[in-house]
Design a protein around this motif. Structure first.
Motif, PDB file in Angstrom:
ATOM      1  N   SER A   1       0.854  -1.196   0.000  1.00 58.38           N
ATOM      2  CA  SER A   1       0.000   0.000   0.000  1.00 58.38           C
ATOM      3  C   SER A   1       0.883   1.238   0.000  1.00 58.38           C
ATOM      4  CB  SER A   1      -0.874   0.041   1.251  1.00 58.38           C
ATOM      5  OG  SER A   1      -1.741  -1.058   1.285  1.00 58.38           O
ATOM      6  N   PHE A   2       0.387   2.294  -0.611  1.00 60.86           N
ATOM      7  CA  PHE A   2       0.973   3.614  -0.424  1.00 60.86           C
ATOM      8  C   PHE A   2       0.007   4.354   0.491  1.00 60.86           C
ATOM      9  CE2 PHE A   2       2.769   2.534  -4.656  1.00 60.86           C
ATOM     10  CZ  PHE A   2       4.107   2.655  -4.332  1.00 60.86           C
ATOM     11  N   ASP A   3       0.399   4.586   1.714  1.00 59.65           N
ATOM     12  CA  ASP A   3      -0.514   5.106   2.738  1.00 59.65           C
ATOM     13  C   ASP A   3      -1.768   4.235   2.772  1.00 59.65           C
ATOM     14  OD1 ASP A   3       1.203   7.179   3.535  1.00 59.65           O
ATOM     15  OD2 ASP A   3       0.598   8.359   1.801  1.00 59.65           O
ATOM     16  N   LYS A   4      -2.922   4.831   2.486  1.00 59.98           N
ATOM     17  CA  LYS A   4      -4.149   4.025   2.595  1.00 59.98           C
ATOM     18  C   LYS A   4      -4.519   3.366   1.276  1.00 59.98           C
ATOM     19  CE  LYS A   4      -6.197   6.274   6.546  1.00 59.98           C
ATOM     20  NZ  LYS A   4      -6.592   7.631   6.863  1.00 59.98           N
ATOM     21  N   LEU A   5      -3.758   3.682   0.239  1.00 57.05           N
ATOM     22  CA  LEU A   5      -4.093   3.140  -1.084  1.00 57.05           C
ATOM     23  C   LEU A   5      -3.471   1.757  -1.272  1.00 57.05           C
ATOM     24  CD1 LEU A   5      -5.358   3.752  -3.919  1.00 57.05           C
ATOM     25  CD2 LEU A   5      -3.070   4.556  -4.575  1.00 57.05           C
ATOM     26  N   LYS A   6      -4.340   0.744  -1.348  1.00 55.71           N
ATOM     27  CA  LYS A   6      -3.855  -0.638  -1.550  1.00 55.71           C
ATOM     28  C   LYS A   6      -3.534  -0.793  -3.034  1.00 55.71           C
ATOM     29  CE  LYS A   6      -3.725  -4.861   0.187  1.00 55.71           C
ATOM     30  NZ  LYS A   6      -3.131  -5.243   1.396  1.00 55.71           N
ATOM     31  N   VAL A   7      -2.269  -1.016  -3.358  1.00 58.50           N
ATOM     32  CA  VAL A   7      -1.878  -1.071  -4.764  1.00 58.50           C
ATOM     33  C   VAL A   7      -1.647  -2.508  -5.230  1.00 58.50           C
ATOM     34  CG1 VAL A   7      -0.110  -0.347  -6.421  1.00 58.50           C
ATOM     35  CG2 VAL A   7      -0.942   1.254  -4.709  1.00 58.50           C
ATOM     36  N   LEU A   8      -1.055  -3.331  -4.355  1.00 60.41           N
ATOM     37  CA  LEU A   8      -0.920  -4.755  -4.656  1.00 60.41           C
ATOM     38  C   LEU A   8      -1.660  -5.518  -3.564  1.00 60.41           C
ATOM     39  CD1 LEU A   8       2.861  -4.960  -5.690  1.00 60.41           C
ATOM     40  CD2 LEU A   8       0.849  -4.625  -7.156  1.00 60.41           C
TER      41      LEU A   8
ATOM     42  N   GLY B   1      -2.870  -4.509 -18.283  1.00 64.98           N
ATOM     43  CA  GLY B   1      -3.909  -4.052 -17.360  1.00 64.98           C
ATOM     44  C   GLY B   1      -4.060  -2.554 -17.452  1.00 64.98           C
ATOM     45  N   ARG B   2      -5.164  -2.095 -16.915  1.00 68.97           N
ATOM     46  CA  ARG B   2      -5.483  -0.681 -16.980  1.00 68.97           C
ATOM     47  C   ARG B   2      -4.470   0.162 -16.198  1.00 68.97           C
ATOM     48  NH1 ARG B   2     -10.856  -1.687 -16.021  1.00 68.97           N
ATOM     49  NH2 ARG B   2     -11.374  -2.051 -18.186  1.00 68.97           N
ATOM     50  N   SER B   3      -4.380   1.415 -16.534  1.00 69.41           N
ATOM     51  CA  SER B   3      -3.531   2.343 -15.799  1.00 69.41           C
ATOM     52  C   SER B   3      -3.957   2.353 -14.331  1.00 69.41           C
ATOM     53  CB  SER B   3      -3.691   3.727 -16.433  1.00 69.41           C
ATOM     54  OG  SER B   3      -2.966   4.653 -15.694  1.00 69.41           O
ATOM     55  N   GLY B   4      -2.992   2.255 -13.425  1.00 69.88           N
ATOM     56  CA  GLY B   4      -3.305   2.279 -12.005  1.00 69.88           C
ATOM     57  C   GLY B   4      -3.582   0.909 -11.410  1.00 69.88           C
ATOM     58  N   SER B   5      -3.478  -0.162 -12.215  1.00 68.21           N
ATOM     59  CA  SER B   5      -3.794  -1.503 -11.702  1.00 68.21           C
ATOM     60  C   SER B   5      -2.644  -2.128 -10.917  1.00 68.21           C
ATOM     61  CB  SER B   5      -4.238  -2.425 -12.849  1.00 68.21           C
ATOM     62  OG  SER B   5      -3.249  -2.496 -13.845  1.00 68.21           O
ATOM     63  N   GLY B   6      -1.489  -1.457 -10.888  1.00 68.22           N
ATOM     64  CA  GLY B   6      -0.384  -1.939 -10.058  1.00 68.22           C
ATOM     65  C   GLY B   6       0.754  -2.592 -10.828  1.00 68.22           C
ATOM     66  N   LYS B   7       0.748  -2.477 -12.147  1.00 64.79           N
ATOM     67  CA  LYS B   7       1.759  -3.148 -12.977  1.00 64.79           C
ATOM     68  C   LYS B   7       3.178  -2.645 -12.678  1.00 64.79           C
ATOM     69  CE  LYS B   7      -0.086  -1.664 -16.836  1.00 64.79           C
ATOM     70  NZ  LYS B   7      -1.128  -0.765 -16.275  1.00 64.79           N
ATOM     71  N   SER B   8       3.338  -1.326 -12.707  1.00 64.38           N
ATOM     72  CA  SER B   8       4.681  -0.767 -12.472  1.00 64.38           C
ATOM     73  C   SER B   8       5.150  -1.055 -11.057  1.00 64.38           C
ATOM     74  CB  SER B   8       4.684   0.746 -12.704  1.00 64.38           C
ATOM     75  OG  SER B   8       4.449   1.031 -14.052  1.00 64.38           O
ATOM     76  N   THR B   9       4.233  -0.956 -10.115  1.00 64.24           N
ATOM     77  CA  THR B   9       4.607  -1.218  -8.724  1.00 64.24           C
ATOM     78  C   THR B   9       5.084  -2.661  -8.571  1.00 64.24           C
ATOM     79  OG1 THR B   9       3.003   0.426  -7.991  1.00 64.24           O
ATOM     80  CG2 THR B   9       3.819  -1.108  -6.332  1.00 64.24           C
ATOM     81  N   ALA B  10       4.376  -3.597  -9.184  1.00 60.18           N
ATOM     82  CA  ALA B  10       4.787  -5.010  -9.110  1.00 60.18           C
ATOM     83  C   ALA B  10       6.200  -5.174  -9.666  1.00 60.18           C
ATOM     84  CB  ALA B  10       3.795  -5.888  -9.868  1.00 60.18           C
TER      85      ALA B  10
ATOM     86  N   PHE C   1      12.972  -1.512  -5.922  1.00 61.21           N
ATOM     87  CA  PHE C   1      12.816  -0.062  -5.951  1.00 61.21           C
ATOM     88  C   PHE C   1      11.683   0.332  -5.013  1.00 61.21           C
ATOM     89  CE2 PHE C   1      15.112  -0.377 -10.016  1.00 61.21           C
ATOM     90  CZ  PHE C   1      16.084   0.580  -9.776  1.00 61.21           C
ATOM     91  N   GLU C   2      10.824  -0.644  -4.725  1.00 58.93           N
ATOM     92  CA  GLU C   2       9.786  -0.475  -3.709  1.00 58.93           C
ATOM     93  C   GLU C   2       9.904  -1.654  -2.754  1.00 58.93           C
ATOM     94  OE1 GLU C   2       7.986   2.111  -3.600  1.00 58.93           O
ATOM     95  OE2 GLU C   2       7.779   2.842  -5.653  1.00 58.93           O
ATOM     96  N   THR C   3       9.591  -1.418  -1.480  1.00 59.83           N
ATOM     97  CA  THR C   3       9.550  -2.528  -0.536  1.00 59.83           C
ATOM     98  C   THR C   3       8.092  -2.988  -0.406  1.00 59.83           C
ATOM     99  OG1 THR C   3       9.351  -0.927   1.241  1.00 59.83           O
ATOM    100  CG2 THR C   3      11.546  -1.798   0.802  1.00 59.83           C
TER     101      THR C   3
END
Ligand code: ADP
Ligand code: MG
Length: 251
Positions: free
Chosen positions: A22-29, A46-55, A62-64
């Motif tokens: 999550s980024f703060d309260k936003l659950k991304v994965l 997947g659609r923009s904002g679906s979590g592809k880049s974060t995954a 680059f992200e924990t």
């Protein structure tokens, strides 16, 4: 289900198990699972904002992540004792924007990491730079600066720079989406050749035709989850209304 205790030769190159972020309260994965085997090409759509880049960014730390497990080339990515440098040597990542250093020539861009991180000698690194540039069809651009190259050429140079580290897996995040349409083909061709050479890769892409042609498997992400996973055939016969809508409107 494959167990994590499998001998290394049989283990997937990349494995995500129940990954939450999550980024703060936003659950991304929201519980992402997938594996990539040696030599496999996995496309993530997947659609923009679906979590592809974060995954993708979690794979290279680059992200924990908040919970779950990611193992890449034997590195337990979320282990506090992770050798980050060793992970980054095994994983090459290319982003949408080429991220070449503007004040360095293409050759200098390419030899930087091998010389500083891998402690390769300068002469050897330069030889290698020529090889990787030949691989992407830019052998004549060695001494040019990034701004002297077209967008497509810069992106190919960025791929060459990653290849110079001799990664075991390559991650591509929408590498053609910042390019003019007439320049995407040359970049996709380079990626296609890498795949044909057996490179393991995870590729976030909105190029559906390309994904269909190159991917061994396709992951469709929706709201931070793997909503569908399967061969490229899922693009033509989706099992869920969400993917059907995505391929219907996304082309
Ligand atoms: P995609 O690549 O599928 O478009 P992302 O993984 O980039 O999706 O983003 C998923 C969600 O997470 C989006 O809502 C995005 O705004 C948000 N997000 C991504 N990175 C950050 C960040 N560093 N801080 C806060 N929110 C972020
Ligand atoms: Mg993205």
């Amino acid at each position: 289900m494959r167990k994590i205790s499998n001998p290394p030769t049989n283990s997937p190159v990349v494995s995500l198990k129940d990954v939450h972020k999550s980024f703060d309260k936003l659950k991304v994965l929201d519980g992402v699972d997938f594996e990539v085997d040696r030599g496999e090409v996995l496309a993530i759509i997947g659609r923009s904002g679906s979590g592809k880049s974060t995954a993708l960014r979690c794979i290279d730390r680059f992200e924990t992540i908040d919970s779950g497990e990611i193992v890449v080339c034997g590195h337990r990515v979320n282990d506090p004792k992770l050798n980050l440098r060793a992970l980054r040597q095994d994983v090459g990542i290319v982003f949408q924007s080429y991220n070449l250093f503007p004040h360095l020539t293409i050759e200098e861009n390419i030899i930087l990491a091998p010389c500083s991180v891998k402690r390769v000698g300068k002469a050897q690194a330069k030889e290698q730079a020529q090889q990787v540039l030949a691989q992407v069809g830019l052998e004549d651009k060695l001494h040019q600066y990034p701004e002297q190259l077209s967008g497509g050429q810069q992106q190919r140079a960025a791929i060459a720079r990653s290849l110079a580290m001799q990664p075991k897996v390559m991650l591509f995040d929408e590498v053609t989406s910042a390019l003019d349409p007439e320049l995407t083909g040359e970049v996709l061709k380079v990626i296609e050749a890498l795949a044909a050479n057996g490179m393991t890769m995870v590729m976030v892409t909105h190029e559906m035709g390309f994904a269909r042609g190159i991917a061994d498997r396709v992951v469709f992400m929706h709201r931070g989850r793997v909503h569908e996973i399967g061969s490229a055939a899922i693009l033509t016969s989706p099992a869920t209304p969400e993917l059907a809508q995505f391929v219907g409107t996304g082309l």
